[in-house]
Design a protein around this motif. Structure first.
Motif, PDB file in Angstrom:
ATOM      1  N   TYR A 333      18.455  34.875   4.009  1.00  0.00           N
ATOM      2  CA  TYR A 333      17.790  33.306   4.140  1.00  0.00           C
ATOM      3  C   TYR A 333      16.772  33.319   4.987  1.00  0.00           C
ATOM      4  O   TYR A 333      15.657  32.771   4.579  1.00  0.00           O
ATOM      5  N   SER A 337      12.653  31.663   5.405  1.00  0.00           N
ATOM      6  CA  SER A 337      12.869  30.307   6.281  1.00  0.00           C
ATOM      7  C   SER A 337      12.167  30.098   7.179  1.00  0.00           C
ATOM      8  O   SER A 337      11.515  30.941   7.942  1.00  0.00           O
ATOM      9  N   SER A 403      26.788  29.990   1.500  1.00  0.00           N
ATOM     10  CA  SER A 403      26.001  28.949   0.705  1.00  0.00           C
ATOM     11  C   SER A 403      26.147  27.451   1.064  1.00  0.00           C
ATOM     12  O   SER A 403      24.994  26.961   1.238  1.00  0.00           O
ATOM     13  N   THR A 406      23.171  27.922   4.077  1.00  0.00           N
ATOM     14  CA  THR A 406      21.948  27.851   3.942  1.00  0.00           C
ATOM     15  C   THR A 406      21.452  26.838   2.863  1.00  0.00           C
ATOM     16  O   THR A 406      20.157  26.474   3.094  1.00  0.00           O
ATOM     17  N   LYS A 410      18.233  24.259   4.204  1.00  0.00           N
ATOM     18  CA  LYS A 410      17.128  24.096   3.502  1.00  0.00           C
ATOM     19  C   LYS A 410      16.499  22.621   3.355  1.00  0.00           C
ATOM     20  O   LYS A 410      15.512  22.357   3.166  1.00  0.00           O
TER      21      LYS A 410
END
Length: 414
Positions: A333, A337, A403, A406, A410
């Motif tokens: 990730y 990012s 999950s 992240t 986001k």
């Protein structure tokens, strides 16, 4: 009874604000139930617990083996004080000494108490065995440490919030940079009155700082060369949290004095301990230290059960495997990012660094969003979020948590 009264979240928060000393800044979630890797709030919403009570709940919330041992003993005998023997303490001392490889155990309650006890053992050894002149012993500590908040401990804290206006401070400490062998060697060479080196194998509260490879082993060797006790504070890193039984075991180090707490009880009861071999611990004699609750039979059976769970369920190995998976997934990730710059840790003690200043509220707001999405964690030092789920977590649950994390992060990408 008042404690059985059902409260709304706001009522519970207001009661704490009104009647409690304002020493914490909790995330606004009011928990009322826990099981395994999950906790529930007063409204019945379920969350993944990604703090584990600062690694006290390694075995998961309300582990049935620990709770059953606790209930059974609580119905028989809870406390005798150390004025008398009880039939559980010796069993606990033997089991724990053999478990961690030491001769003697000094039972205490909280982590800070155990740190204080360890420093007393170290100083007494320094005067009676090493031969340092009375009242001259020094203990080397690391900057940005966290060993508790008693008056002695905050005397060598780098955290101004922890020690401002709590002086006068104890001055028998030498502060050096963490993960700096040159600084340790200089402190040892330039001070003939050093009794011990007190160190966290990983600095947890500071933001999960993992030292350089071989730092701990070389630090232990330096201590041995100068006849100085290597004191490992494994209150947060011990009992399988980092993928080994102890974090120092990653470098095959056996400390001279070991400090344990938190997960020693699986989060069911305040239990801590100081362990050392006879050549060190034998300086302690009747009256030199003690605790009304330390070594009580209830604590003894809880601790044995908690340690049995760690072994029976292979929690150290599970922490190692899932920790590697967590960091791998987070690094994937991070590659794309602009809000998270780094993940670091060992086992299931990890932290991410938020791309913002320490005085920003970004990490706090991210934790609020994580809460809304079903996972609870807490910032440390402003722009760092610590992640430490119970070690009973499985792969499917961990990936579900990744999950959630992240997807939440986001939301804060520019």
């Amino acid at each position: 009874m008042a404690v059985l009264q059902k409260l709304t979240s706001q009522q519970a928060i207001e009661l704490e604000k009104t009647y409690g000393s304002n020493t914490y800044h909790p995330l606004p979630v009011v928990l009322s139930k826990g099981e395994g890797v999950y906790v529930w709030d007063v409204d019945g919403k379920r969350y993944y617990d990604f703090l584990s009570a600062y690694s006290a709940v390694n075995q998961g919330h309300c582990h049935p083996k620990i709770i059953n041992a606790m209930v059974e003993q609580a119905q028989t005998l809870t406390l005798t004080s150390r004025a008398f023997y009880n039939d559980k303490l010796g069993l606990y001392e033997k089991y724990t000494c053999e478990y961690f490889g030491f001769d003697k155990l000094l039972p205490m309650n909280s982590g800070a108490e155990a740190v204080e006890a360890a420093m007393k053992v170290c100083r007494k050894w320094a005067y009676e065995v090493k031969g340092i002149d009375e009242n001259q012993a020094k203990i080397i500590v690391c900057k940005n440490n966290f060993h508790g908040r008693t008056t002695t401990i905050v005397s060598f804290s780098s955290d101004s919030t922890a020690n401002k206006n709590f002086g006068p401070y104890a001055d028998a400490f030498i502060r050096i940079e963490y993960d700096n062998l040159d600084a340790l060697e200089a402190a040892l060479k330039n001070n003939n009155n050093v009794a011990g080196f007190l160190v966290e194998p990983i600095q947890g509260e500071a933001g999960v700082y993992v030292p350089s490879e071989s730092y701990l082993a070389k630090a232990k060797a330096l201590c041995e060369a100068h006849n100085v006790l290597f004191i490992a504070d494994e209150i947060q890193t011990g009992v399988a949290r980092t993928g080994k039984l102890l974090a120092v075991h990653h470098e095959n180090v056996q400390p001279d004095i070991l400090i344990l707490g938190k997960a020693l009880s699986g989060g069911a009861y305040p239990i801590s301990a100081v362990l050392a071999n006879n050549n060190i611990m034998d300086v302690m004699t009747p009256g030199t230290h003690g605790s009304t609750f330390g070594g009580n039979p209830l604590a003894a059976v809880i601790a044995i059960a908690a340690l049995e769970v760690v072994k029976e369920e292979n929690l150290a190995e599970n922490a190692r495997i899932l920790g590697e998976l967590f960091r791998s997934e987070m690094n994937k990730y991070i590659e794309t990012s602009n809000i998270i710059t780094k993940v670091r840790g060992k086992g299931l003690l990890n932290a991410v660094v938020v791309n913002d200043t320490e005085d920003s509220e970004t990490a706090w707001n991210m934790c609020l969003a994580l809460r809304d999405n079903g996972l609870i964690a807490k910032p440390t030092h402003g722009n760092i979020i610590r992640f430490a789920p119970p070690l009973v977590m499985n792969k499917e649950q961990l990936l579900d948590c990744v999950s959630i994390i992240t997807k939440t992060f986001k939301q804060f990408e520019n």
